[in-house]
Design a protein around this motif. Structure first.
Motif, PDB file in Angstrom:
ATOM      1  N   SER A  80     -10.162  15.756   8.080  1.00  0.00           N
ATOM      2  CA  SER A  80     -10.909  14.879   8.861  1.00  0.00           C
ATOM      3  C   SER A  80     -11.300  13.501   8.237  1.00  0.00           C
ATOM      4  O   SER A  80     -11.113  13.496   7.084  1.00  0.00           O
ATOM      5  CB  SER A  80     -12.187  15.340   9.568  1.00  0.00           C
ATOM      6  OG  SER A  80     -12.955  15.562   8.450  1.00  0.00           O
ATOM      7  N   GLY A  81     -11.216  12.368   9.142  1.00  0.00           N
ATOM      8  CA  GLY A  81     -11.417  11.156   8.643  1.00  0.00           C
ATOM      9  C   GLY A  81     -10.330  10.278   7.891  1.00  0.00           C
ATOM     10  O   GLY A  81     -10.487   9.204   7.787  1.00  0.00           O
ATOM     11  N   PHE A  82      -9.257  10.877   7.637  1.00  0.00           N
ATOM     12  CA  PHE A  82      -8.204  10.188   7.051  1.00  0.00           C
ATOM     13  C   PHE A  82      -7.355   9.255   8.333  1.00  0.00           C
ATOM     14  O   PHE A  82      -6.921   8.516   7.750  1.00  0.00           O
ATOM     15  CB  PHE A  82      -7.141  11.032   6.503  1.00  0.00           C
ATOM     16  CG  PHE A  82      -7.590  11.871   5.406  1.00  0.00           C
ATOM     17  CD1 PHE A  82      -7.492  11.139   4.067  1.00  0.00           C
ATOM     18  CD2 PHE A  82      -8.329  13.194   5.377  1.00  0.00           C
ATOM     19  CE1 PHE A  82      -8.169  12.010   2.893  1.00  0.00           C
ATOM     20  CE2 PHE A  82      -8.553  13.825   4.316  1.00  0.00           C
ATOM     21  CZ  PHE A  82      -8.697  13.083   3.111  1.00  0.00           C
ATOM     22  N   ASP A  83      -7.678   9.649   9.543  1.00  0.00           N
ATOM     23  CA  ASP A  83      -7.033   8.897  10.381  1.00  0.00           C
ATOM     24  C   ASP A  83      -7.782   7.532  10.619  1.00  0.00           C
ATOM     25  O   ASP A  83      -7.364   6.500  11.381  1.00  0.00           O
ATOM     26  CB  ASP A  83      -7.079   9.553  11.749  1.00  0.00           C
ATOM     27  CG  ASP A  83      -8.447   9.911  12.236  1.00  0.00           C
ATOM     28  OD1 ASP A  83      -9.082  10.194  11.429  1.00  0.00           O
ATOM     29  OD2 ASP A  83      -8.518  10.310  13.350  1.00  0.00           O
ATOM     30  N   LYS A  84      -8.865   7.324   9.980  1.00  0.00           N
ATOM     31  CA  LYS A  84      -9.856   6.064  10.122  1.00  0.00           C
ATOM     32  C   LYS A  84      -9.328   4.931   9.069  1.00  0.00           C
ATOM     33  O   LYS A  84      -9.906   3.973   8.870  1.00  0.00           O
ATOM     34  CB  LYS A  84     -11.073   6.573  10.168  1.00  0.00           C
ATOM     35  CG  LYS A  84     -11.819   7.446  11.195  1.00  0.00           C
ATOM     36  CD  LYS A  84     -11.776   6.886  12.601  1.00  0.00           C
ATOM     37  CE  LYS A  84     -12.347   7.689  13.643  1.00  0.00           C
ATOM     38  NZ  LYS A  84     -11.922   9.148  13.706  1.00  0.00           N
ATOM     39  N   LEU A  85      -8.387   5.520   8.131  1.00  0.00           N
ATOM     40  CA  LEU A  85      -8.201   4.577   6.841  1.00  0.00           C
ATOM     41  C   LEU A  85      -6.977   3.927   7.215  1.00  0.00           C
ATOM     42  O   LEU A  85      -6.073   4.262   8.126  1.00  0.00           O
ATOM     43  CB  LEU A  85      -8.056   5.579   5.611  1.00  0.00           C
ATOM     44  CG  LEU A  85      -9.361   6.260   5.312  1.00  0.00           C
ATOM     45  CD1 LEU A  85      -9.016   7.300   4.179  1.00  0.00           C
ATOM     46  CD2 LEU A  85     -10.407   5.515   5.109  1.00  0.00           C
ATOM     47  N   ASP A  86      -6.754   2.757   6.517  1.00  0.00           N
ATOM     48  CA  ASP A  86      -5.636   1.997   6.691  1.00  0.00           C
ATOM     49  C   ASP A  86      -4.296   2.290   5.943  1.00  0.00           C
ATOM     50  O   ASP A  86      -4.582   2.639   4.532  1.00  0.00           O
ATOM     51  CB  ASP A  86      -5.959   0.550   6.401  1.00  0.00           C
ATOM     52  CG  ASP A  86      -6.886  -0.189   7.498  1.00  0.00           C
ATOM     53  OD1 ASP A  86      -7.033   0.412   8.585  1.00  0.00           O
ATOM     54  OD2 ASP A  86      -7.851  -0.956   6.841  1.00  0.00           O
ATOM     55  N   SER A  87      -3.196   2.572   6.404  1.00  0.00           N
ATOM     56  CA  SER A  87      -1.850   3.005   5.875  1.00  0.00           C
ATOM     57  C   SER A  87      -1.483   1.970   4.653  1.00  0.00           C
ATOM     58  O   SER A  87      -0.980   2.501   3.467  1.00  0.00           O
ATOM     59  CB  SER A  87      -0.980   3.063   6.611  1.00  0.00           C
ATOM     60  OG  SER A  87      -0.601   1.945   7.164  1.00  0.00           O
ATOM     61  N   ASP A  88      -1.854   0.560   4.589  1.00  0.00           N
ATOM     62  CA  ASP A  88      -1.486  -0.292   3.599  1.00  0.00           C
ATOM     63  C   ASP A  88      -2.359  -0.562   2.515  1.00  0.00           C
ATOM     64  O   ASP A  88      -2.355  -1.348   1.647  1.00  0.00           O
ATOM     65  CB  ASP A  88      -0.921  -1.542   4.258  1.00  0.00           C
ATOM     66  CG  ASP A  88      -1.731  -2.400   5.107  1.00  0.00           C
ATOM     67  OD1 ASP A  88      -3.071  -1.506   5.260  1.00  0.00           O
ATOM     68  OD2 ASP A  88      -1.640  -3.621   5.385  1.00  0.00           O
ATOM     69  N   GLN A  89      -3.455   0.144   2.554  1.00  0.00           N
ATOM     70  CA  GLN A  89      -4.631  -0.144   1.864  1.00  0.00           C
ATOM     71  C   GLN A  89      -5.055   0.906   0.724  1.00  0.00           C
ATOM     72  O   GLN A  89      -5.192   2.184   0.907  1.00  0.00           O
ATOM     73  CB  GLN A  89      -6.126  -0.158   2.733  1.00  0.00           C
ATOM     74  CG  GLN A  89      -7.318  -0.435   2.058  1.00  0.00           C
ATOM     75  CD  GLN A  89      -7.386  -1.744   1.352  1.00  0.00           C
ATOM     76  OE1 GLN A  89      -7.492  -2.961   1.813  1.00  0.00           O
ATOM     77  NE2 GLN A  89      -7.520  -1.830   0.095  1.00  0.00           N
ATOM     78  N   PRO A  90      -5.220   0.273  -0.578  1.00  0.00           N
ATOM     79  CA  PRO A  90      -5.534   1.303  -1.615  1.00  0.00           C
ATOM     80  C   PRO A  90      -7.014   1.592  -1.487  1.00  0.00           C
ATOM     81  O   PRO A  90      -7.791   0.631  -1.023  1.00  0.00           O
ATOM     82  CB  PRO A  90      -4.964   0.589  -2.841  1.00  0.00           C
ATOM     83  CG  PRO A  90      -5.001  -0.675  -2.419  1.00  0.00           C
ATOM     84  CD  PRO A  90      -4.871  -0.955  -1.139  1.00  0.00           C
ATOM     85  N   TYR A  91      -7.352   2.913  -1.976  1.00  0.00           N
ATOM     86  CA  TYR A  91      -8.795   3.055  -1.817  1.00  0.00           C
ATOM     87  C   TYR A  91      -9.177   3.736  -3.218  1.00  0.00           C
ATOM     88  O   TYR A  91      -8.261   4.408  -3.815  1.00  0.00           O
ATOM     89  CB  TYR A  91      -9.336   3.982  -0.941  1.00  0.00           C
ATOM     90  CG  TYR A  91      -9.018   3.538   0.573  1.00  0.00           C
ATOM     91  CD1 TYR A  91      -9.918   2.694   1.236  1.00  0.00           C
ATOM     92  CD2 TYR A  91      -7.890   3.755   1.200  1.00  0.00           C
ATOM     93  CE1 TYR A  91      -9.926   2.247   2.392  1.00  0.00           C
ATOM     94  CE2 TYR A  91      -7.878   3.417   2.634  1.00  0.00           C
ATOM     95  CZ  TYR A  91      -8.732   2.440   2.985  1.00  0.00           C
ATOM     96  OH  TYR A  91      -8.591   1.757   4.155  1.00  0.00           O
ATOM     97  N   LEU A  92     -10.344   3.719  -3.516  1.00  0.00           N
ATOM     98  CA  LEU A  92     -10.833   4.513  -4.720  1.00  0.00           C
ATOM     99  C   LEU A  92     -11.575   5.819  -4.206  1.00  0.00           C
ATOM    100  O   LEU A  92     -12.637   5.460  -3.465  1.00  0.00           O
ATOM    101  CB  LEU A  92     -12.017   3.695  -5.451  1.00  0.00           C
ATOM    102  CG  LEU A  92     -12.497   4.594  -6.682  1.00  0.00           C
ATOM    103  CD1 LEU A  92     -11.638   5.185  -7.800  1.00  0.00           C
ATOM    104  CD2 LEU A  92     -13.781   3.686  -7.394  1.00  0.00           C
TER     105      LEU A  92
END
Length: 378
Positions: A80-92
């Motif tokens: 859950s929650g991954f669909d709210k993240l941007d596909s071209d954005q790196p995250y820590l």
């Protein structure tokens, strides 16, 4: 990039040569046969010959390895929650940590399935003493956190890791995974170590919290209904409780890796929280010393993990057994209770009160954490 050679994973141009060197190792052969049980040797060789980058190796080999692990040892894997993240954005991604290899592997499966940037992942150097494990870890985009260093060398190493994390996120456009604390949480009480945040902040130029905003911290909660390594964690927990120095056996970590992969996990859920932003601004506004601000950030990450942690019947059953209550009896049925009781009977000596309490505690503590007053997460 030369500065990072001591800790970095392989570069893409190094992958093919390493694969050709490693493929004859018995453990690597075993991994490949496990991953591709229906393929002939020449078919597996063709797959490896087409791995020209780490992304190739992860998607064409490791992804399928993890899927086979899940098929054999897990009833369901949900996210859950991954669909709210941007596909071209790196995250820590900062997550709780239960299993040496699976935690980051499952995160990368979730990222791959959601078309998100996969991670470079921190791994302790103590886990990769064997050359074939070192090769596999670097092929899987792991970077080294050096262990057992003298204080001066540790400070230098921490600065290098911090600089490398910054390089990955802001220059390579590469996501990063790091555990919320050094080593796995063995008692189920997931708490972020302030020292981890301090290490990450070492690469900041100027305000640490402006830097934290730039690198986009995402807390991650991973929960296993059954921890296949639960009984392996008990000796260390008992030693700690009795204030006895705990010394690992030679193959202890390797055995944990194998048991973590093969053992029954029942169901697994991994949840990505929202990227921290407003929370960082709120902490930034306070006229507090940096250490107090880092404590507030630690609490913020913990709150997100507790909020998003998937509680299973095993957690509620353990809580009720440990506290001799029926508070959560509506959260599980008789079949689930019998299954958990059998697990306890098979793995713990019921006459050893300390051992039983530690075993139940590792499953009950996530429920305890869910009851803590929560910081309001944006």
């Amino acid at each position: 990039m030369q500065d990072f050679d001591a800790i970095r994973p392989f570069h893409d141009h190094e992958v093919q040569a390493v694969l050709q060197q490693s493929v004859q190792h018995p453990m690597v052969k075993a991994l490949l046969n496990f991953t591709f049980p229906d393929k002939e040797e020449h078919e597996i060789k063709a797959i490896l010959d087409n791995c020209r980058s780490i992304q190739d190796f992860q998607s064409k080999v490791i992804y399928h390895s993890v899927q086979n692990v899940l098929a054999r040892s897990c009833e369901a894997f949900t996210t859950s929650g991954f669909d709210k993240l941007d596909s071209d954005q790196p995250y820590l991604y900062i997550s709780n940590h239960r299993d040496i290899i699976l935690d980051t592997s499952l995160l990368n499966v979730a990222l791959y399935d959601h078309d998100l940037i996969m991670t470079a992942s921190a791994i302790g150097s103590n886990l990769v003493h064997k050359p074939f494990l070192m090769a596999l870890s670097k092929l899987n985009r792991n970077f080294m956190i050096m262990r057992n260093l003298a204080p001066r060398e540790m400070l230098k190493s921490s600065q290098l890791v911090s600089d490398y994390i910054k390089h990955l996120l802001l220059e390579d456009n590469r996501s990063v995974w790091i555990a919320q604390r050094e080593g796995r949480t063995k008692d189920g009480d997931d708490q972020t170590q302030q020292g981890v945040l301090k290490m990450i902040s070492m690469a900041a130029e100027g305000d640490s919290f402006e830097y934290f905003k730039k690198i986009k911290i995402v807390p991650v909660a991973i929960s296993y209904e059954y921890d296949p390594t639960d009984i392996l964690k008990i000796p260390e927990l008992l030693a700690k409780k009795n204030q006895i120095e705990y010394i690992k056996t030679n193959n202890e970590d390797f055995n944990s890796i194998l048991q973590g992969a093969a053992g029954n996990k029942k169901r697994i859920h991994i949840a990505a929280g929202k990227p921290l932003n407003n929370e960082l601004t709120d902490i930034q506004k306070n006229e507090h010393p940096l250490n107090k601000k880092l404590t507030d950030l630690k609490d913020c990450i913990d709150a997100s993990i507790y909020k998003n942690y998937k509680l299973w019947p095993s957690n509620y059953i353990a809580y009720d057994l440990l506290n001799k209550t029926n508070k959560y009896e509506k959260m599980y049925n008789e079949k689930e209770k019998r299954q958990f009781d059998r697990r306890v009977e098979r793995r713990v000596d019921p006459k050893n009160k300390q051992e039983l309490e530690e075993f139940l505690g590792m499953y009950a503590n996530p429920v305890v954490n869910s009851l803590k007053p929560q910081i309001e997460m944006a």
